[in-house]
Design a protein around this motif. Structure first.
Motif, PDB file in Angstrom:
ATOM      1  N   SER A   6       0.767  -1.221   0.074  1.00 44.03           N
ATOM      2  CA  SER A   6      -0.081  -0.101  -0.100  1.00 44.03           C
ATOM      3  C   SER A   6       0.932   1.311  -0.015  1.00 44.03           C
ATOM      4  O   SER A   6       0.516   2.269  -0.776  1.00 44.03           O
ATOM      5  CB  SER A   6      -1.058   0.131   1.281  1.00 44.03           C
ATOM      6  N   SER A   7       1.900   1.131   1.033  1.00 42.81           N
ATOM      7  CA  SER A   7       3.084   2.322   0.836  1.00 42.81           C
ATOM      8  C   SER A   7       3.327   2.664  -0.668  1.00 42.81           C
ATOM      9  O   SER A   7       3.443   3.925  -0.934  1.00 42.81           O
ATOM     10  CB  SER A   7       4.069   2.153   1.853  1.00 42.81           C
ATOM     11  N   TRP A   8       3.988   1.750  -1.202  1.00 44.41           N
ATOM     12  CA  TRP A   8       4.339   1.786  -2.626  1.00 44.41           C
ATOM     13  C   TRP A   8       3.474   2.262  -3.453  1.00 44.41           C
ATOM     14  O   TRP A   8       3.537   3.339  -4.288  1.00 44.41           O
ATOM     15  CB  TRP A   8       4.972   0.368  -3.154  1.00 44.41           C
ATOM     16  N   LEU A   9       1.979   2.008  -3.486  1.00 49.05           N
ATOM     17  CA  LEU A   9       0.905   2.490  -4.069  1.00 49.05           C
ATOM     18  C   LEU A   9       0.843   3.816  -3.923  1.00 49.05           C
ATOM     19  O   LEU A   9       0.543   4.498  -5.073  1.00 49.05           O
ATOM     20  CB  LEU A   9      -0.114   1.370  -3.984  1.00 49.05           C
ATOM     21  N   TYR A  10       0.644   4.059  -2.662  1.00 46.06           N
ATOM     22  CA  TYR A  10       0.362   5.515  -2.312  1.00 46.06           C
ATOM     23  C   TYR A  10       1.539   6.600  -2.764  1.00 46.06           C
ATOM     24  O   TYR A  10       1.371   7.515  -3.086  1.00 46.06           O
ATOM     25  CB  TYR A  10       0.230   5.849  -0.850  1.00 46.06           C
ATOM     26  N   ARG A  11       2.641   5.759  -2.888  1.00 42.79           N
ATOM     27  CA  ARG A  11       3.950   6.721  -3.324  1.00 42.79           C
ATOM     28  C   ARG A  11       3.617   7.059  -4.743  1.00 42.79           C
ATOM     29  O   ARG A  11       3.664   8.247  -5.196  1.00 42.79           O
ATOM     30  CB  ARG A  11       5.032   6.074  -3.189  1.00 42.79           C
ATOM     31  N   ILE A  12       3.228   6.133  -5.542  1.00 43.00           N
ATOM     32  CA  ILE A  12       2.986   6.316  -7.011  1.00 43.00           C
ATOM     33  C   ILE A  12       1.825   7.356  -7.313  1.00 43.00           C
ATOM     34  O   ILE A  12       1.873   8.278  -7.908  1.00 43.00           O
ATOM     35  CB  ILE A  12       2.809   4.846  -7.671  1.00 43.00           C
ATOM     36  N   ALA A  13       0.760   7.208  -6.293  1.00 43.77           N
ATOM     37  CA  ALA A  13      -0.396   8.038  -6.508  1.00 43.77           C
ATOM     38  C   ALA A  13      -0.033   9.416  -6.195  1.00 43.77           C
ATOM     39  O   ALA A  13      -0.569  10.503  -6.831  1.00 43.77           O
ATOM     40  CB  ALA A  13      -1.262   7.483  -5.588  1.00 43.77           C
ATOM     41  N   LEU A  19       7.125   9.127   1.065  1.00 44.01           N
ATOM     42  CA  LEU A  19       7.763  10.310   0.612  1.00 44.01           C
ATOM     43  C   LEU A  19       9.266  10.094   0.569  1.00 44.01           C
ATOM     44  O   LEU A  19       9.774  10.989  -0.145  1.00 44.01           O
ATOM     45  CB  LEU A  19       7.155  11.301   1.156  1.00 44.01           C
ATOM     46  N   ASP A  20       9.622   8.986   0.932  1.00 44.50           N
ATOM     47  CA  ASP A  20      11.010   8.921   1.091  1.00 44.50           C
ATOM     48  C   ASP A  20      11.946  10.239   1.898  1.00 44.50           C
ATOM     49  O   ASP A  20      12.666  10.648   1.398  1.00 44.50           O
ATOM     50  CB  ASP A  20      11.798   8.685  -0.259  1.00 44.50           C
ATOM     51  N   LEU A  21      11.312  10.727   2.973  1.00 44.21           N
ATOM     52  CA  LEU A  21      11.835  11.833   3.695  1.00 44.21           C
ATOM     53  C   LEU A  21      12.089  11.456   5.023  1.00 44.21           C
ATOM     54  O   LEU A  21      11.465  10.496   5.643  1.00 44.21           O
ATOM     55  CB  LEU A  21      10.708  12.782   3.619  1.00 44.21           C
ATOM     56  N   ILE A  35      11.957  11.091   9.184  1.00 43.41           N
ATOM     57  CA  ILE A  35      10.699  11.221   9.661  1.00 43.41           C
ATOM     58  C   ILE A  35      10.724  12.685  10.493  1.00 43.41           C
ATOM     59  O   ILE A  35       9.512  13.487  10.412  1.00 43.41           O
ATOM     60  CB  ILE A  35      10.658  10.359  11.017  1.00 43.41           C
ATOM     61  N   GLY A  36      11.784  13.277  10.884  1.00 45.66           N
ATOM     62  CA  GLY A  36      11.599  14.630  11.290  1.00 45.66           C
ATOM     63  C   GLY A  36      11.093  15.660  10.278  1.00 45.66           C
ATOM     64  O   GLY A  36      10.406  16.644  10.632  1.00 45.66           O
ATOM     65  N   THR A  37      11.389  15.528   9.109  1.00 46.14           N
ATOM     66  CA  THR A  37      10.948  16.570   8.038  1.00 46.14           C
ATOM     67  C   THR A  37       9.362  16.316   7.738  1.00 46.14           C
ATOM     68  O   THR A  37       8.623  17.250   7.553  1.00 46.14           O
ATOM     69  CB  THR A  37      11.450  16.276   6.689  1.00 46.14           C
ATOM     70  N   VAL A  38       9.104  14.986   7.882  1.00 48.06           N
ATOM     71  CA  VAL A  38       7.660  14.648   7.795  1.00 48.06           C
ATOM     72  C   VAL A  38       6.660  15.497   8.939  1.00 48.06           C
ATOM     73  O   VAL A  38       5.696  16.069   8.825  1.00 48.06           O
ATOM     74  CB  VAL A  38       7.218  13.236   7.989  1.00 48.06           C
ATOM     75  N   LYS A  70       3.890  20.266  -0.752  1.00 50.26           N
ATOM     76  CA  LYS A  70       4.811  19.432  -0.035  1.00 50.26           C
ATOM     77  C   LYS A  70       3.989  19.450   1.421  1.00 50.26           C
ATOM     78  O   LYS A  70       4.175  18.312   2.090  1.00 50.26           O
ATOM     79  CB  LYS A  70       6.234  19.886   0.222  1.00 50.26           C
ATOM     80  N   TYR A  71       3.243  20.364   1.732  1.00 46.55           N
ATOM     81  CA  TYR A  71       2.454  20.245   3.000  1.00 46.55           C
ATOM     82  C   TYR A  71       1.140  19.278   2.662  1.00 46.55           C
ATOM     83  O   TYR A  71       0.725  18.516   3.476  1.00 46.55           O
ATOM     84  CB  TYR A  71       2.113  21.541   3.358  1.00 46.55           C
ATOM     85  N   ARG A  72       0.405  19.583   1.409  1.00 45.41           N
ATOM     86  CA  ARG A  72      -0.714  18.886   1.211  1.00 45.41           C
ATOM     87  C   ARG A  72      -0.480  17.374   1.412  1.00 45.41           C
ATOM     88  O   ARG A  72      -1.333  16.700   1.777  1.00 45.41           O
ATOM     89  CB  ARG A  72      -1.036  19.472  -0.242  1.00 45.41           C
ATOM     90  N   SER A  73       0.611  17.013   0.569  1.00 45.51           N
ATOM     91  CA  SER A  73       0.964  15.499   0.395  1.00 45.51           C
ATOM     92  C   SER A  73       0.671  14.617   1.908  1.00 45.51           C
ATOM     93  O   SER A  73       0.240  13.753   2.083  1.00 45.51           O
ATOM     94  CB  SER A  73       2.035  15.095  -0.090  1.00 45.51           C
ATOM     95  N   VAL A  74       1.774  15.535   2.658  1.00 39.82           N
ATOM     96  CA  VAL A  74       1.618  14.860   4.409  1.00 39.82           C
ATOM     97  C   VAL A  74       0.403  14.868   4.934  1.00 39.82           C
ATOM     98  O   VAL A  74      -0.091  13.862   5.537  1.00 39.82           O
ATOM     99  CB  VAL A  74       2.867  15.409   4.953  1.00 39.82           C
ATOM    100  N   ILE A  75      -0.348  15.972   4.803  1.00 43.23           N
ATOM    101  CA  ILE A  75      -1.569  16.193   5.268  1.00 43.23           C
ATOM    102  C   ILE A  75      -2.551  15.160   4.858  1.00 43.23           C
ATOM    103  O   ILE A  75      -3.241  14.444   5.507  1.00 43.23           O
ATOM    104  CB  ILE A  75      -2.141  17.654   5.419  1.00 43.23           C
TER     105      ILE A  75
END
Lengths: 187, 200
Positions: free
Chosen positions: A70-77, A162-164, A166-169, A140-145
């Motif tokens: 699912s994470s992989w799929l969400y990354r693509i989306a 997002l390959d970031l 955790i602090g950045t997230v 960049k804020y929209r995707s994390v929210i």
């Protein structure tokens, strides 16, 4: 990850298309919701979600099973939605004040929606307000929210998607929340 | 009242669910005394509730079908594999036939040695078997990689594999005379003998 998904993915990697239909069925709602919140309209969300599934299928052999599917799929989306957002940057923003008027935005120039029961309108309006607030967020804020509150993912999963770090997230979620609060906190 | 700088950070840590118990206590104490921060905190929580509250919206009913229609065509090999999976009996049968044919082919190529199934009442010279005049062989004769000359009488079938047969005018065979020089004859001969064994 549950065994069902694992087995399906093995079958797909061997090229069995029928197995993929079950995967699409399983994740379509979540992927669609993600795209809808990122892009802000049904038509584009439907296109983006379909494209995300097609891309996942074509690249299924690059999927690394140590990551959640699912994470992989969400990354693509998510990446696809961000690409689409960059391409469609509008020239004018509807909520910009029309010059020479006071407090009149382009929204008031749009024809009103067709009549429907009052409470439905109210909830629809609220939906729209929320969606507009999300759309005002930088991508960049929209995707994390969206991943955090629409797809209900943990900070760890979001950092993976997002390959970031955790602090950045965290920082992005904090700023995203503050930005949303400015639009929604008074309701 | 001057609020500590880290109050807002604590709020977000709290909302992320990873605030230390110590910080949480300090945050709670502060919120009780500071209406401004309390308002900020409540509006953050309300914002989250609003964002999370989503109408049940879903993709179109034929979403999956649309995706499947747009996928690149799957390889023929895969479709064939799935067909085999769905027809296990045919798969097993064809595998059996293939293995049988393969093993027969290897024996066909391997067996180059001269052999004859009977030694009674026959003369063997080099690779030639002779049934002499006036002699009678009772039973079938099978000759491999050799020639048979029949001048006498054979009460049975004569089979020559990889070789030739000469039937003299005086010679007589009561059964069938067969020459096998081709792979397919060889396979057919084996199939026949297997079937005969099974039914006898």
């Amino acid at each position: 990850m549950d065994i069902f998904v694992k087995n399906r993915i093995k079958a797909i990697q061997k090229g069995d298309q029928n197995a993929y239909a079950e995967i699409v069925e399983l994740y379509k709602d979540k992927v669609y919701r993600l795209c809808y919140r990122m892009l802000g309209n049904r038509h584009e969300a439907e296109d983006a979600a379909q494209e995300a599934f097609i891309r996942a299928y074509v690249n299924i052999n690059t999927y690394n099973p140590t990551m959640n599917f699912s994470s992989w799929l969400y990354r693509i989306a998510t990446n696809l939605s961000i690409d689409k957002l960059r391409k469609k940057k509008p020239d004018i923003y509807l909520d910009e004040e029309v010059s020479g008027t006071e407090g009149l935005t382009m929204y008031s120039q749009l024809p009103s929606k067709e009549a429907s029961p009052e409470d439905a309108v109210e909830s629809l309006e609220l939906q729209e307000t929320v969606q507009k607030a999300i759309e005002k967020l930088p991508e960049k804020y929209r995707s994390v929210i969206v991943l955090k509150y629409i797809n209900d993912l943990s900070l760890q999963e979001i950092s993976e998607i997002l390959d970031l770090p955790i602090g950045t997230v965290k920082t992005r979620i904090h700023r995203g929340r503050e930005a949303l609060r400015k639009h929604l906190g008074h309701l | 009242m001057r609020c500590p700088d880290q109050i807002i950070k604590w709020m977000h840590d709290y909302l992320d669910g990873d605030i230390t118990p110590d910080d949480e206590k300090k945050l709670r104490e502060h919120l009780q005394h500071c209406p401004e921060c309390s308002h900020h905190f409540n509006s953050l929580k309300k914002t989250i509730a609003l964002v999370q509250h989503t109408a049940p919206f879903a993709p179109s009913a034929n979403f999956t079908a649309n995706v499947m229609a747009k996928l690149p065509k799957e390889k023929k090999r895969i479709r064939f594999g799935r067909w085999l999976q769905n027809h296990p009996f045919i798969t097993a049968a064809s595998l059996f036939v293939a293995l049988t044919i393969a093993s027969l082919l290897t024996t066909w190529n391997k067996e180059q040695q001269f052999s004859v199934s009977t030694r009674e009442n026959v003369i063997i010279r080099d690779h030639t078997v002779i049934v002499p005049k006036g002699k009678t062989v009772d039973g079938d004769i099978v000759v491999r990689n050799g020639t048979i000359k029949i001048e006498g009488r054979v009460n049975g079938n004569v089979t020559v594999i990889h070789g030739e047969k000469y039937l003299a005018s005086a010679g007589h065979v009561t059964g069938k005379v067969e020459e096998i020089n081709e792979v397919f004859d060889w396979i057919w001969y084996n199939v026949k003998s297997v079937v005969k064994d099974v039914f006898e």
